[in-house]
Design an enzyme around this catalytic site. Structure first.
Site, PDB file in Angstrom:
ATOM      1  N   CYS B 122       3.502  -5.131   2.375  1.00  0.00           N
ATOM      2  CA  CYS B 122       3.000  -5.129   3.753  1.00  0.00           C
ATOM      3  C   CYS B 122       3.335  -6.422   4.497  1.00  0.00           C
ATOM      4  O   CYS B 122       3.116  -6.525   5.702  1.00  0.00           O
ATOM      5  CB  CYS B 122       1.496  -4.897   3.758  1.00  0.00           C
ATOM      6  SG  CYS B 122       1.040  -3.381   2.902  1.00  0.00           S
ATOM      7  N   HIS B 261      -1.175  -6.888  10.259  1.00  0.00           N
ATOM      8  CA  HIS B 261      -0.775  -5.700   9.506  1.00  0.00           C
ATOM      9  C   HIS B 261      -1.895  -4.670   9.636  1.00  0.00           C
ATOM     10  O   HIS B 261      -3.071  -4.993   9.495  1.00  0.00           O
ATOM     11  CB  HIS B 261      -0.543  -6.084   8.036  1.00  0.00           C
ATOM     12  CG  HIS B 261      -0.532  -4.897   7.125  1.00  0.00           C
ATOM     13  ND1 HIS B 261       0.236  -3.785   7.372  1.00  0.00           N
ATOM     14  CD2 HIS B 261      -1.228  -4.633   5.988  1.00  0.00           C
ATOM     15  CE1 HIS B 261       0.018  -2.897   6.417  1.00  0.00           C
ATOM     16  NE2 HIS B 261      -0.862  -3.382   5.577  1.00  0.00           N
ATOM     17  N   ASN B 292      -2.017   3.228   7.412  1.00  0.00           N
ATOM     18  CA  ASN B 292      -1.381   2.009   6.902  1.00  0.00           C
ATOM     19  C   ASN B 292       0.061   2.355   6.528  1.00  0.00           C
ATOM     20  O   ASN B 292       0.295   3.110   5.594  1.00  0.00           O
ATOM     21  CB  ASN B 292      -2.174   1.522   5.684  1.00  0.00           C
ATOM     22  CG  ASN B 292      -1.566   0.295   5.028  1.00  0.00           C
ATOM     23  OD1 ASN B 292      -0.393  -0.029   5.229  1.00  0.00           O
ATOM     24  ND2 ASN B 292      -2.356  -0.395   4.219  1.00  0.00           N
TER      25      ASN B 292
END
Lengths: 82, 336
Positions: B122, B261, B292
């Site tokens: 990420c 993020h 996500n």
């Protein structure tokens, strides 16, 4: 100077109130964070971090899951505060 | 001794254009609830996610990247032939050789641009952005195409009630090129390999080799220790975010936009609180409808904020990626 049991419970009550909006008087030794006080697993992390700062104690991730009740957390802090 | 001529780059680098691609299939929480014992309310309260996009067979890592890249290149106002390098960050391209970046560079019509993939979970967009900035300033490429792309639905255990609802698919791209003014600040980045167990793939691919002593019943998936990740993301990453602001010489009051993020709304909200960001700062909350998407989440969120007008070109934005590794990267950028 190390905090007393009463001071720790009062401190935890303020923290839980700030993070989860639970009335201070509801935060008692026998109350379960998740079942009685509606503190979910992520809010519990916030409570733990706030308690670490306030009581100058380290509470590792592995120990967090053992802190089911306000009493568990209070005993842990009493034992581990520097 | 012979004298080697040095390369010559631009004085500074900036993001010139951004583009995104979200798969056509929108997956609401009701679909997730078909395979886990949970509730819409529980998923929303723990993650803030209401829907996510899952790719179909045609929406491959390369296909999604091409869509996002086309938009980013148009947004930057350059041609594919001007791109000197393509950097792709992904953990969900299941053919490791050759790098998917080479296929993307070819299909976009670049002139044999350098192309490679990186793996930084990420944090991938920030890692790739840092490499791109270095290339532009050092002179090995005038324009660099940075892509964050994931098909995390392929790495999701739909029976795991702690993660089944979290992940989504998509691609985000950004063109990085020369600038007269600094427009990408110093990167504050790092890794904490001692915490590598907190977010990981369940089993390695080699467990599936023919003749392997123990072949897992389930396809590999991403698992994580929720509480440990939450604590690290909120409290440790808030420090990193502050360091990136300090390194760029930008105060919270001067900041226009915060693009963390898009891991989980609870992490985003707690980070904002811990960083004490003023209400004037626009916060990216794309996770609600995108889920996500790991390396793709920051450019996707950036593109949406610019498309909706919540953020505008020239705004100063703090971006921070963090995840598997555990790896992280934060920097302050001027939005394209």
């Amino acid at each position: 100077m190390a905090a007393t049991q009463e001071e720790i419970v009062a401190g935890l009550a303020e923290i839980v109130n700030e993070i989860a909006g639970i009335p201070v008087e509801d935060v008692q030794m026998d109350k379960s964070f998740t079942d009685d006080l509606d503190v979910d697993s992520l809010s519990m992390v916030e409570v733990v971090v706030a308690a670490e700062e306030r009581f100058d104690v380290k509470i590792p991730d592995d120990d967090v899951k053992n802190l089911k009740t306000v009493g568990d957390a209070t005993d842990y802090i009493l034992k581990h505060q520097s | 001794m012979s004298k080697i001529k040095p390369s010559k780059g631009a004085p500074y680098a900036r993001i010139l254009g951004v583009g995104g691609y979200r798969p056509t299939r929108v997956v609401p929480n009701e679909v997730i609830l078909e395979t886990i014992d949970s509730s819409d309310e529980w998923i929303r309260s723990r993650s803030g996610i209401t829907t996510r996009h899952w790719a179909n067979d045609e929406e491959t890592v390369a296909a999604m990247s091409l869509e996002a890249s086309g938009k980013a290149i148009a947004d930057a106002g350059i041609t594919p032939q001007q791109i000197g390098a393509v950097v792709v960050s992904t953990v969900s391209h299941f053919k490791q050789t050759p790098a998917v970046a080479t296929e993307i560079a070819d299909k976009l019509g670049t002139d044999r641009a350098a192309a490679f993939d990186i793996s930084a979970g990420c944090a991938g967009f920030g890692y790739a952005l840092t490499l791109a900035k270095g290339m532009v300033v050092e002179g090995s490429a005038e324009y660099v195409l940075v892509i964050g792309v994931e098909r995390l639905s392929d790495l999701t255990d739909l029976q795991d009630r702690k993660t089944a609802f979290l992940f989504g698919d998509g691609a985000g791209a950004a063109v990085v090129g020369p600038s007269k003014e600094p427009a990408i600040g110093p990167t504050v980045w790092g890794s904490e390999g001692d915490k590598s167990e907190t977010i990981k793939q369940t089993v390695p691919w080699t467990d599936y080799r023919e003749g392997a002593a123990h072949r897992p019943e389930k396809f590999p998936a991403i698992t994580q220790e929720g509480q440990a990740v939450f604590r690290w993301a909120v409290f440790e990453m808030a420090k990193v975010a502050q360091q990136a602001l300090d390194a760029a010489g930008i105060t919270a009051a001067e900041l226009d936009v915060f693009i963390p993020h898009q891991a989980n709304m609870r992490i985003i909200d707690s980070m904002v609180k811990t960083l004490k960001l003023p209400e004037s700062v626009t916060v990216a909350r794309d996770v609600e409808t995108t889920g996500n998407t790991s390396a793709a989440s920051i450019p996707l969120a950036m593109e949406r904020l610019l498309a909706t007008g919540e953020a505008k070109s020239g705004d100063t934005a703090l971006v921070i990626g963090f995840g598997a590794g555990l790896a992280y990267a934060a920097t302050v950028v001027t939005l394209p």
